[in-house]
Structures are given as C-alpha cells and as structure tokens.
Design an enzyme around this catalytic site. Structure first.
Site, PDB file in Angstrom:
ATOM      1  N   LYS A  11       0.820  -1.207   0.000  1.00 11.31           N
ATOM      2  CA  LYS A  11       0.000   0.000   0.000  1.00 11.31           C
ATOM      3  C   LYS A  11       0.864   1.272   0.000  1.00 11.31           C
ATOM      4  O   LYS A  11       2.088   1.198   0.158  1.00 11.31           O
ATOM      5  CB  LYS A  11      -0.925  -0.023   1.218  1.00 11.31           C
ATOM      6  N   TYR A  51     -12.305  -2.181  -4.087  1.00 12.56           N
ATOM      7  CA  TYR A  51     -12.829  -2.347  -2.731  1.00 12.56           C
ATOM      8  C   TYR A  51     -14.356  -2.272  -2.672  1.00 12.56           C
ATOM      9  O   TYR A  51     -14.924  -2.038  -1.606  1.00 12.56           O
ATOM     10  CB  TYR A  51     -12.204  -1.300  -1.796  1.00 12.56           C
ATOM     11  N   PHE A  59     -15.706   2.535   6.862  1.00 16.73           N
ATOM     12  CA  PHE A  59     -14.319   2.884   6.540  1.00 16.73           C
ATOM     13  C   PHE A  59     -14.042   2.994   5.045  1.00 16.73           C
ATOM     14  O   PHE A  59     -12.931   3.335   4.640  1.00 16.73           O
ATOM     15  CB  PHE A  59     -13.349   1.860   7.160  1.00 16.73           C
ATOM     16  N   ARG A  87      -1.266 -14.571   4.100  1.00 20.46           N
ATOM     17  CA  ARG A  87      -2.015 -13.965   5.213  1.00 20.46           C
ATOM     18  C   ARG A  87      -1.261 -14.151   6.531  1.00 20.46           C
ATOM     19  O   ARG A  87      -1.261 -13.267   7.378  1.00 20.46           O
ATOM     20  CB  ARG A  87      -3.428 -14.532   5.262  1.00 20.46           C
ATOM     21  N   THR A  93      -4.868  -7.590  10.596  1.00 24.01           N
ATOM     22  CA  THR A  93      -5.084  -6.252  10.040  1.00 24.01           C
ATOM     23  C   THR A  93      -4.641  -5.158  11.008  1.00 24.01           C
ATOM     24  O   THR A  93      -4.022  -4.177  10.605  1.00 24.01           O
ATOM     25  CB  THR A  93      -6.574  -6.068   9.687  1.00 24.01           C
ATOM     26  N   ASN A 114      -1.561  -0.120   7.142  1.00 23.64           N
ATOM     27  CA  ASN A 114      -1.037  -1.409   7.570  1.00 23.64           C
ATOM     28  C   ASN A 114      -0.192  -2.119   6.505  1.00 23.64           C
ATOM     29  O   ASN A 114      -0.126  -3.340   6.470  1.00 23.64           O
ATOM     30  CB  ASN A 114      -2.164  -2.305   8.089  1.00 23.64           C
ATOM     31  N   HIS A 117      -2.003  -5.512   1.496  1.00 28.69           N
ATOM     32  CA  HIS A 117      -3.302  -6.142   1.262  1.00 28.69           C
ATOM     33  C   HIS A 117      -3.021  -7.537   0.739  1.00 28.69           C
ATOM     34  O   HIS A 117      -2.059  -7.748  -0.003  1.00 28.69           O
ATOM     35  CB  HIS A 117      -4.101  -5.364   0.201  1.00 28.69           C
ATOM     36  N   GLU A 128      -9.409 -10.739  -7.753  1.00 27.81           N
ATOM     37  CA  GLU A 128      -8.484  -9.626  -7.551  1.00 27.81           C
ATOM     38  C   GLU A 128      -7.313  -9.670  -8.534  1.00 27.81           C
ATOM     39  O   GLU A 128      -6.890  -8.628  -9.033  1.00 27.81           O
ATOM     40  CB  GLU A 128      -7.971  -9.635  -6.107  1.00 27.81           C
TER      41      GLU A 128
END
Length: 143
Positions: A11, A51, A59, A87, A93, A114, A117, A128
C-alpha cells in the site's frame, strides 16, 4: 499441498517508506514467488471498484482516500498454499494484534496504514488478480 496464486498489494505507506524490498524478502523467505508485478497509482474509480465489497462499510471512503494517496505495488504471489501463507506473513489487520515477526506487527503504523493487502480466499484471489493483470502478464506456473 496445492500451488496457488494470490494477489498482494504494498500500500502507499509501504511504498512511501521504501519497504517494497523488505516485504518481498519476507514473501520469498516463506517460499512465495512473485510471478507478476506492477507499480501504479490507483485512480479513485479503480480503488472504489477494487474495494466495492466494502462500499457500505463506514471505513470505505477513508480506505479509498488512502489507497489513492500514493503509488502502490501490486503483485501476484505463487506457491504452496499461497493464500494462507501470505495472510500468515502479513499478520492481523490491526498491527497491535498481529503476531511478532509479521509484516504488520513489525512495519505497520496503524490499522489504517497497515502496509499490505492480501486476498482472503481462492475466489477472491482469482477476482483480484484479474482486476489488475491479464493472463498473458503472469509468468508460467511453478513446476
């Protein structure tokens, strides 16, 4: 064990802090291979589309604003149980709840910023990956 592919995004906070190499090192340490990658700056429409599943969540607007705030590094990871492995390497998260040694516990500054993704399931990963990459852009599967 099955060979899978999953989408990963470094990100804007990770790109801005020059953490792409560190994130990739952690993927590679657990046997994940980068089979496609692209640095890009998402438009508002692209971020909203990606998203869209979160559109009704409180959010959503902040997430979109954050994701268009700077360049992102989008990649496809491949390896045995790549979705679960990615993950696990990312961590929870919320970096305060992430296990020590994970990307988020070690590098993230907040739940909103964070670093990474990652897809959460096979169907999500397929959707995705297709959002960002054409099949021809993906390197051949590992043998």
């Amino acid at each position: 064990m099955s060979i899978e592919r999953t989408l990963s995004i470094v990100k804007p906070d990770g790109v801005g802090r020059n953490l792409i190499g560190e994130v990739y090192r952690r993927f590679e340490q657990v046997g994940l291979k980068v089979v496609a990658a692209r640095m890009m700056r998402l438009s508002q429409a692209e971020a909203e589309g990606f998203y869209a599943v979160h559109r009704e969540r409180p959010f959503f607007k902040d997430l979109v604003r954050f994701m268009i705030s700077g360049p992102v590094m989008v990649q496809v990871l491949e390896g045995e149980n790549a979705i679960a492995k990615n993950r696990e390497v990312m961590g929870a998260t919320d970096p305060k709840k992430a296990d020590k040694g994970t990307i988020r516990a070690d590098l993230a500054t907040s739940i909103d910023e964070n670093i990474v993704h990652g897809s959460d399931a096979k169907d999500t990963a397929a959707r995705e990956i297709a959002y960002f990459f054409r099949d021809i852009e993906l390197c051949p599967r590992t043998r």
